[in-house]
Design a protein around this motif. Structure first.
Motif, PDB file in Angstrom:
ATOM      1  N   MET A 159       0.540  -1.210  -0.103  1.00 54.33           N
ATOM      2  CA  MET A 159      -0.176   0.205   0.045  1.00 54.33           C
ATOM      3  C   MET A 159       0.858   1.297   0.147  1.00 54.33           C
ATOM      4  SD  MET A 159      -3.117   0.826   2.665  1.00 54.33           S
ATOM      5  CE  MET A 159      -4.277   1.419   1.978  1.00 54.33           C
ATOM      6  N   SER A 160       0.905   2.073  -0.994  1.00 53.23           N
ATOM      7  CA  SER A 160       1.429   3.205  -1.193  1.00 53.23           C
ATOM      8  C   SER A 160       0.643   4.516  -0.990  1.00 53.23           C
ATOM      9  CB  SER A 160       2.376   3.098  -2.450  1.00 53.23           C
ATOM     10  OG  SER A 160       1.738   3.206  -3.583  1.00 53.23           O
ATOM     11  N   LEU A 161       1.296   5.354  -0.735  1.00 53.30           N
ATOM     12  CA  LEU A 161       0.777   6.764  -0.743  1.00 53.30           C
ATOM     13  C   LEU A 161       0.532   7.338  -2.108  1.00 53.30           C
ATOM     14  CD1 LEU A 161       2.340   8.480   2.356  1.00 53.30           C
ATOM     15  CD2 LEU A 161       0.418   7.336   2.565  1.00 53.30           C
ATOM     16  N   GLN A 162      -0.876   7.922  -2.152  1.00 52.82           N
ATOM     17  CA  GLN A 162      -1.109   8.624  -3.234  1.00 52.82           C
ATOM     18  C   GLN A 162      -0.188   9.834  -3.541  1.00 52.82           C
ATOM     19  OE1 GLN A 162      -5.083   9.630  -3.753  1.00 52.82           O
ATOM     20  NE2 GLN A 162      -4.846  10.048  -5.720  1.00 52.82           N
ATOM     21  N   LYS A 163       0.184  10.190  -4.730  1.00 45.98           N
ATOM     22  CA  LYS A 163       1.033  11.428  -5.022  1.00 45.98           C
ATOM     23  C   LYS A 163       0.003  12.576  -4.796  1.00 45.98           C
ATOM     24  CE  LYS A 163       4.532   9.901  -8.066  1.00 45.98           C
ATOM     25  NZ  LYS A 163       5.259   9.972  -9.159  1.00 45.98           N
ATOM     26  N   PRO A 164       0.593  13.742  -4.039  1.00 48.46           N
ATOM     27  CA  PRO A 164      -0.036  14.830  -4.070  1.00 48.46           C
ATOM     28  C   PRO A 164      -0.240  15.570  -5.158  1.00 48.46           C
ATOM     29  CG  PRO A 164       1.921  15.511  -3.144  1.00 48.46           C
ATOM     30  CD  PRO A 164       1.944  14.089  -3.512  1.00 48.46           C
ATOM     31  N   VAL A 165      -1.795  16.273  -5.633  1.00 49.80           N
ATOM     32  CA  VAL A 165      -1.910  16.796  -6.908  1.00 49.80           C
ATOM     33  C   VAL A 165      -1.439  18.505  -6.631  1.00 49.80           C
ATOM     34  CG1 VAL A 165      -3.725  17.672  -8.319  1.00 49.80           C
ATOM     35  CG2 VAL A 165      -4.055  15.636  -7.052  1.00 49.80           C
ATOM     36  N   MET A 166      -0.299  18.514  -7.649  1.00 47.39           N
ATOM     37  CA  MET A 166       0.371  19.807  -7.397  1.00 47.39           C
ATOM     38  C   MET A 166      -0.052  20.779  -8.559  1.00 47.39           C
ATOM     39  SD  MET A 166       2.269  19.691  -4.745  1.00 47.39           S
ATOM     40  CE  MET A 166       3.274  20.841  -4.709  1.00 47.39           C
ATOM     41  N   ARG A 167      -0.450  20.152  -9.800  1.00 45.33           N
ATOM     42  CA  ARG A 167      -1.112  21.133 -10.921  1.00 45.33           C
ATOM     43  C   ARG A 167      -2.168  21.713 -10.579  1.00 45.33           C
ATOM     44  NH1 ARG A 167       0.701  20.786 -16.014  1.00 45.33           N
ATOM     45  NH2 ARG A 167       1.857  18.827 -15.548  1.00 45.33           N
ATOM     46  N   GLY A 168      -2.231  23.388 -10.808  1.00 49.14           N
ATOM     47  CA  GLY A 168      -3.103  23.988 -10.534  1.00 49.14           C
ATOM     48  C   GLY A 168      -3.681  24.269  -9.154  1.00 49.14           C
ATOM     49  N   LEU A 169      -2.749  24.010  -8.093  1.00 45.15           N
ATOM     50  CA  LEU A 169      -3.076  23.933  -6.649  1.00 45.15           C
ATOM     51  C   LEU A 169      -3.015  25.620  -6.201  1.00 45.15           C
ATOM     52  CD1 LEU A 169      -3.037  22.525  -3.983  1.00 45.15           C
ATOM     53  CD2 LEU A 169      -0.871  22.662  -3.738  1.00 45.15           C
ATOM     54  N   LEU A 170      -2.107  26.355  -6.768  1.00 39.78           N
ATOM     55  CA  LEU A 170      -2.321  27.849  -6.508  1.00 39.78           C
ATOM     56  C   LEU A 170      -3.625  28.587  -6.868  1.00 39.78           C
ATOM     57  CD1 LEU A 170      -0.820  30.519  -5.454  1.00 39.78           C
ATOM     58  CD2 LEU A 170       0.109  30.656  -7.569  1.00 39.78           C
ATOM     59  N   ALA A 171      -3.869  28.165  -8.072  1.00 37.29           N
ATOM     60  CA  ALA A 171      -5.172  28.605  -8.662  1.00 37.29           C
ATOM     61  C   ALA A 171      -6.435  28.162  -8.032  1.00 37.29           C
ATOM     62  CB  ALA A 171      -5.278  28.382 -10.074  1.00 37.29           C
ATOM     63  N   LYS A 172      -6.316  26.946  -7.360  1.00 35.44           N
ATOM     64  CA  LYS A 172      -7.593  26.327  -6.462  1.00 35.44           C
ATOM     65  C   LYS A 172      -7.631  27.232  -5.254  1.00 35.44           C
ATOM     66  CE  LYS A 172      -9.179  22.236  -4.677  1.00 35.44           C
ATOM     67  NZ  LYS A 172      -8.732  20.670  -4.486  1.00 35.44           N
ATOM     68  N   ARG A 173      -6.276  27.266  -4.623  1.00 36.68           N
ATOM     69  CA  ARG A 173      -6.419  27.858  -3.359  1.00 36.68           C
ATOM     70  C   ARG A 173      -6.772  29.558  -3.301  1.00 36.68           C
ATOM     71  NH1 ARG A 173      -5.550  24.963   1.261  1.00 36.68           N
ATOM     72  NH2 ARG A 173      -4.453  26.441   2.168  1.00 36.68           N
ATOM     73  N   LEU A 174      -6.245  30.164  -4.592  1.00 32.69           N
ATOM     74  CA  LEU A 174      -6.574  31.457  -4.741  1.00 32.69           C
ATOM     75  C   LEU A 174      -8.194  31.600  -5.082  1.00 32.69           C
ATOM     76  CD1 LEU A 174      -3.618  33.055  -6.831  1.00 32.69           C
ATOM     77  CD2 LEU A 174      -4.286  33.495  -4.345  1.00 32.69           C
ATOM     78  N   ARG A 175      -8.664  30.811  -5.736  1.00 33.73           N
ATOM     79  CA  ARG A 175     -10.176  30.910  -5.788  1.00 33.73           C
ATOM     80  C   ARG A 175     -10.890  30.931  -4.451  1.00 33.73           C
ATOM     81  NH1 ARG A 175      -9.397  27.795 -10.331  1.00 33.73           N
ATOM     82  NH2 ARG A 175      -9.940  25.682  -9.551  1.00 33.73           N
ATOM     83  N   PHE A 176     -10.525  30.147  -3.568  1.00 34.73           N
ATOM     84  CA  PHE A 176     -11.089  29.974  -2.122  1.00 34.73           C
ATOM     85  C   PHE A 176     -10.722  31.257  -1.325  1.00 34.73           C
ATOM     86  CE2 PHE A 176     -10.916  28.408   2.005  1.00 34.73           C
ATOM     87  CZ  PHE A 176     -12.472  28.185   2.422  1.00 34.73           C
ATOM     88  N   HIS A 177      -9.486  31.371  -1.399  1.00 39.86           N
ATOM     89  CA  HIS A 177      -8.937  32.478  -0.463  1.00 39.86           C
ATOM     90  C   HIS A 177      -9.175  34.083  -0.596  1.00 39.86           C
ATOM     91  CE1 HIS A 177      -7.185  28.949   1.358  1.00 39.86           C
ATOM     92  NE2 HIS A 177      -7.474  29.472   2.469  1.00 39.86           N
ATOM     93  N   LEU A 178      -9.139  34.157  -2.071  1.00 40.27           N
ATOM     94  CA  LEU A 178      -8.988  35.594  -2.496  1.00 40.27           C
ATOM     95  C   LEU A 178     -10.400  36.426  -2.205  1.00 40.27           C
ATOM     96  CD1 LEU A 178      -6.641  37.140  -3.655  1.00 40.27           C
ATOM     97  CD2 LEU A 178      -7.765  36.692  -5.959  1.00 40.27           C
ATOM     98  N   PRO A 179     -11.492  35.942  -2.271  1.00 40.58           N
ATOM     99  CA  PRO A 179     -12.868  36.456  -1.926  1.00 40.58           C
ATOM    100  C   PRO A 179     -12.855  36.773  -0.595  1.00 40.58           C
ATOM    101  CG  PRO A 179     -13.273  34.603  -3.578  1.00 40.58           C
ATOM    102  CD  PRO A 179     -11.944  34.662  -3.328  1.00 40.58           C
ATOM    103  N   ILE A 180     -12.256  35.723   0.170  1.00 34.91           N
ATOM    104  CA  ILE A 180     -12.425  35.776   1.885  1.00 34.91           C
ATOM    105  C   ILE A 180     -11.407  37.042   2.218  1.00 34.91           C
ATOM    106  CG2 ILE A 180     -11.718  34.790   3.869  1.00 34.91           C
ATOM    107  CD1 ILE A 180     -12.569  31.973   2.736  1.00 34.91           C
ATOM    108  N   ALA A 181     -10.407  37.049   1.448  1.00 37.04           N
ATOM    109  CA  ALA A 181      -9.451  38.137   1.858  1.00 37.04           C
ATOM    110  C   ALA A 181      -9.940  39.615   1.446  1.00 37.04           C
ATOM    111  CB  ALA A 181      -7.890  37.982   0.969  1.00 37.04           C
ATOM    112  N   PHE A 182     -10.470  39.776   0.414  1.00 35.18           N
ATOM    113  CA  PHE A 182     -11.160  41.033  -0.096  1.00 35.18           C
ATOM    114  C   PHE A 182     -12.318  41.310   0.909  1.00 35.18           C
ATOM    115  CE2 PHE A 182      -9.320  40.584  -4.452  1.00 35.18           C
ATOM    116  CZ  PHE A 182      -8.523  41.922  -4.472  1.00 35.18           C
ATOM    117  N   SER A 183     -13.271  40.296   0.972  1.00 34.66           N
ATOM    118  CA  SER A 183     -14.119  40.860   2.002  1.00 34.66           C
ATOM    119  C   SER A 183     -13.918  41.213   3.491  1.00 34.66           C
ATOM    120  CB  SER A 183     -15.212  39.673   1.959  1.00 34.66           C
ATOM    121  OG  SER A 183     -14.525  38.386   2.676  1.00 34.66           O
ATOM    122  N   LEU A 184     -12.726  40.497   3.978  1.00 39.47           N
ATOM    123  CA  LEU A 184     -12.514  40.804   5.145  1.00 39.47           C
ATOM    124  C   LEU A 184     -11.691  42.221   5.246  1.00 39.47           C
ATOM    125  CD1 LEU A 184     -10.755  37.629   6.378  1.00 39.47           C
ATOM    126  CD2 LEU A 184     -12.692  38.691   7.377  1.00 39.47           C
TER     127      LEU A 184
END
Length: 76
Positions: free
Chosen positions: A1-26
């Motif tokens: 049983m091996s660990l699954q590789k983390p998904v790195m492609r598009g990670l920044l864009a995915k995190r920004l889509r979540f955190h940017l509206p929160i940052a602007f609203s705050l």
């Protein structure tokens, strides 16, 4: 049983889509809180102070106290 590789492609864009509206609203919430919590009461206090402020009376009081070196008190 091996660990699954983390998904790195598009990670920044995915995190920004979540955190940017929160940052602007705050940021907007903080700016509005500062405006209505600090600046508006301060403007109101200044307006109230200068409504009854007599600058000649204040100048004479400071002159009598000896604050100004180039202005003699009226009694001399």
């Amino acid at each position: 049983m091996s660990l699954q590789k983390p998904v790195m492609r598009g990670l920044l864009a995915k995190r920004l889509r979540f955190h940017l509206p929160i940052a602007f609203s705050l940021a907007i919430a903080a700016a509005l809180a500062f405006k209505f919590g600090v600046t508006e009461p301060r403007k109101k206090a200044y307006a109230e102070f200068y409504k009854n402020y007599d600058n000649v009376k204040e100048f004479n009081a400071m002159r009598e106290a000896g604050v100004f070196e180039g202005v003699r008190p009226s009694g001399e």
